[in-house]
Design a protein around this motif. Structure first.
Motif, mmCIF file in Angstrom:
data_model
loop_
_atom_site.group_PDB
_atom_site.id
_atom_site.type_symbol
_atom_site.label_atom_id
_atom_site.label_comp_id
_atom_site.label_asym_id
_atom_site.label_seq_id
_atom_site.Cartn_x
_atom_site.Cartn_y
_atom_site.Cartn_z
ATOM 1 N N ALA A 184 10.000 13.467 0.165
ATOM 2 C CA ALA A 184 8.633 13.007 -0.074
ATOM 3 C C ALA A 184 8.050 12.418 1.198
ATOM 4 C CB ALA A 184 8.617 11.973 -1.194
ATOM 5 N N SER A 185 6.764 12.734 1.456
ATOM 6 C CA SER A 185 6.126 12.305 2.705
ATOM 7 C C SER A 185 5.548 10.902 2.634
ATOM 8 C CB SER A 185 5.007 13.293 3.066
ATOM 9 O OG SER A 185 4.015 13.314 2.048
ATOM 10 N N VAL A 186 5.717 10.197 1.508
ATOM 11 C CA VAL A 186 5.249 8.818 1.384
ATOM 12 C C VAL A 186 6.329 7.885 1.927
ATOM 13 C CG1 VAL A 186 4.499 7.008 -0.203
ATOM 14 C CG2 VAL A 186 3.838 9.389 -0.614
ATOM 15 N N LEU A 187 5.954 7.044 2.875
ATOM 16 C CA LEU A 187 6.924 6.168 3.534
ATOM 17 C C LEU A 187 7.427 5.080 2.592
ATOM 18 C CD1 LEU A 187 5.318 5.687 7.071
ATOM 19 C CD2 LEU A 187 6.951 7.422 6.295
ATOM 20 N N ALA A 215 0.838 -1.207 0.000
ATOM 21 C CA ALA A 215 0.000 0.000 0.000
ATOM 22 C C ALA A 215 0.873 1.258 0.000
ATOM 23 C CB ALA A 215 -0.922 -0.015 1.208
ATOM 24 N N SER A 216 0.216 2.386 0.113
ATOM 25 C CA SER A 216 0.907 3.677 0.199
ATOM 26 C C SER A 216 0.544 4.326 1.526
ATOM 27 C CB SER A 216 0.485 4.590 -0.961
ATOM 28 O OG SER A 216 1.042 5.884 -0.812
ATOM 29 N N VAL A 259 -1.921 8.475 6.378
ATOM 30 C CA VAL A 259 -2.960 8.208 5.385
ATOM 31 C C VAL A 259 -2.580 6.942 4.631
ATOM 32 C CG1 VAL A 259 -4.227 9.091 3.394
ATOM 33 C CG2 VAL A 259 -3.441 10.677 5.176
ATOM 34 N N VAL A 260 -3.359 5.880 4.828
ATOM 35 C CA VAL A 260 -3.084 4.584 4.202
ATOM 36 C C VAL A 260 -4.032 4.405 3.018
ATOM 37 C CG1 VAL A 260 -2.933 2.095 4.565
ATOM 38 C CG2 VAL A 260 -2.446 3.675 6.465
ATOM 39 N N SER A 261 -3.479 4.094 1.846
ATOM 40 C CA SER A 261 -4.305 3.941 0.650
ATOM 41 C C SER A 261 -3.617 2.994 -0.324
ATOM 42 C CB SER A 261 -4.550 5.292 -0.026
ATOM 43 O OG SER A 261 -3.314 5.882 -0.413
ATOM 44 N N GLY A 262 -4.346 2.604 -1.369
ATOM 45 C CA GLY A 262 -3.751 1.794 -2.417
ATOM 46 C C GLY A 262 -4.020 0.318 -2.259
ATOM 47 N N VAL A 263 -3.320 -0.462 -3.054
ATOM 48 C CA VAL A 263 -3.511 -1.900 -3.114
ATOM 49 C C VAL A 263 -2.980 -2.568 -1.847
ATOM 50 C CG1 VAL A 263 -2.997 -4.010 -4.417
ATOM 51 C CG2 VAL A 263 -3.317 -1.826 -5.628
ATOM 52 N N GLY A 264 -3.704 -3.557 -1.360
ATOM 53 C CA GLY A 264 -3.234 -4.351 -0.243
ATOM 54 C C GLY A 264 -3.573 -3.808 1.119
#
Length: 414
Positions: free
Chosen positions: A132-135, A63-64, A77-82
């Motif tokens: 970038a703030s995406v882990l 996920a993202s 913020v958790v989103s995306g596949v899985g």
């Protein structure tokens, strides 16, 4: 009766003194130029903090997960596949320390949260805006605002010595304290990202890549900065023209021109001071010049109004006697206004930093110059324009008084 000071005796020395002060400003203007701030000069301004990180976040999953920080909480913020799309909020009021928050964030599947200093309060966390703030597998670091900087201004200047056209100053105080770094655009085609990366690389080499946090950046292009300079010049000229129109309507042309010359004198004195001290010229400094123009015209109009009144009342062929009398009448008011305003502005200068300090310092010079120009520069100009003055020039402008006839019962009239 108030004592009349012979101000007219000092007109020639005053004019010479003013000319020397203003013309001396040409020396630094021609040799060093004006130290334009980022508002008027193309380049990049970066607010940077040099502190140790207090938390590291990584993510290993399909996920993202993005991190958002505001003054009240940290949000994942958790989103995306899985993964189920969700937003997890961690209020500072509930998670008081970095250790508490790291423990709560570690409950998110795939997220690893490591507290580097578990006892640090969590309510002043911030992140590096250049990252970038995406882990991901690369640690995303959070920092604490209340921690002291790793170096001072001189240390940052030394670290950036290899870059050209760089200036560094401290801005803010307490938890808002940052190093404000400006790098000029040399016109070699470098983008804002190139300039930012040059700053980050130099600081990372000196203090470690993990300890450099960019708070924010602003970039001004060459075309925009050039147009802003001309707009600022036009703004000041427009203010002078409008004041001249107002003064012309209220007084005669020479009184109006005397007032404009006085406030123009004040503006030039401030510019000379800025040139000599190499104070950064930015929108705040421009605001100081416009403030002094408005402040100076108020005092000058009061004096000119008294000159016009005394010209109608005094029976003398020497106009400078009228000017001396009028300036003496207003001298106490001018000094009281100047001193009380200086007290407030001086306090602002002593107990503030950054652009507000520069604003107050420019105001101090302008207020002193304004009091001087109101007394001497206006007198000098009027001494020339009213050299052949006649008392009838003002008397004939007085409104005609209607006579009133009073009749008495016995037939007499007055």
């Amino acid at each position: 009766m108030k004592k009349v000071f012979p101000f007219s005796k000092y007109i020639v020395p005053a004019v010479i003194f003013s000319a020397v002060v203003i013309l001396s400003g040409l020396v630094p203007l021609l040799t060093k130029g004006i130290n334009f701030g980022i508002d008027f000069k193309p380049g990049l301004v970066a607010d940077v903090r040099l502190v140790n990180p207090v938390m590291e976040l990584t993510y290993d999953g399909a996920a993202s997960v993005a991190v958002e920080i505001n003054p009240w909480n940290v949000t994942l913020v958790v989103s995306g596949v899985g993964a189920d799309n969700e937003t997890r909020v961690y209020p500072f009021a509930e998670y008081a320390t970095v250790g508490d928050m790291a423990g709560a964030m570690a409950q998110v599947p795939g997220v690893t949260a490591r507290a580097l200093d578990a006892a640090i309060p969590a309510d002043a966390l911030f992140a590096n805006s250049a990252v970038a703030s995406v882990l991901s597998a690369t640690p995303y670091r959070l920092y604490y605002s209340g921690e002291g900087q790793l170096t001072d201004v001189e240390g940052v200047r030394t670290a950036l010595a290899g870059l050209t056209d760089v200036s560094v100053k401290m801005a803010g105080s307490g938890i808002d304290e940052v190093f404000q770094i400006r790098v000029g655009d040399s016109g070699d085609g470098r983008t804002s990202m190139d300039l930012q990366q040059s700053i980050v690389t130099a600081l990372a080499d000196a203090f470690g890549a993990d300890n450099v946090a960019i708070i924010k950046t602003d970039f001004i292009g060459a075309q925009f900065s050039g147009s802003l300079v001309w707009q600022s010049v036009l703004l000041v000229l427009a203010a002078l023209v409008l004041i001249w129109i107002y003064a012309t309507i209220r007084f005669k042309w020479d009184f109006a021109l005397a007032s404009v010359i006085a406030i123009t004198h004040d503006a030039l004195v401030i510019i000379s001071f800025i040139a000599w001290t190499q104070m950064e010229f930015n929108t705040v400094t421009l605001a100081a010049i416009l403030t002094i123009i408005g402040y100076g015209i108020n005092d000058t109009v009061v004096v000119l109004d008294r000159v016009r009144e005394n010209a109608r009342l005094m029976n003398t062929k020497n106009f400078m006697d009228i000017v001396n009398k009028s300036q003496s009448d207003c001298f106490g008011r001018t000094m009281i206004t100047t001193v009380t305003t200086l007290l407030a502005v001086t306090a602002l200068c002593l107990f503030t930093t950054g652009s507000i300090h520069d604003f107050a310092l420019a105001l101090i010079i302008g207020i002193i110059s304004s009091a001087y120009s109101t007394i001497m520069i206006t007198s000098a100009f009027l001494s020339k324009t009213r050299k052949n003055w006649k008392p009838d020039d003002e008397v004939k402008d007085l409104p005609k008084q209607k006579s009133t006839v009073v009749a008495f019962p016995d037939g007499g009239q007055v």
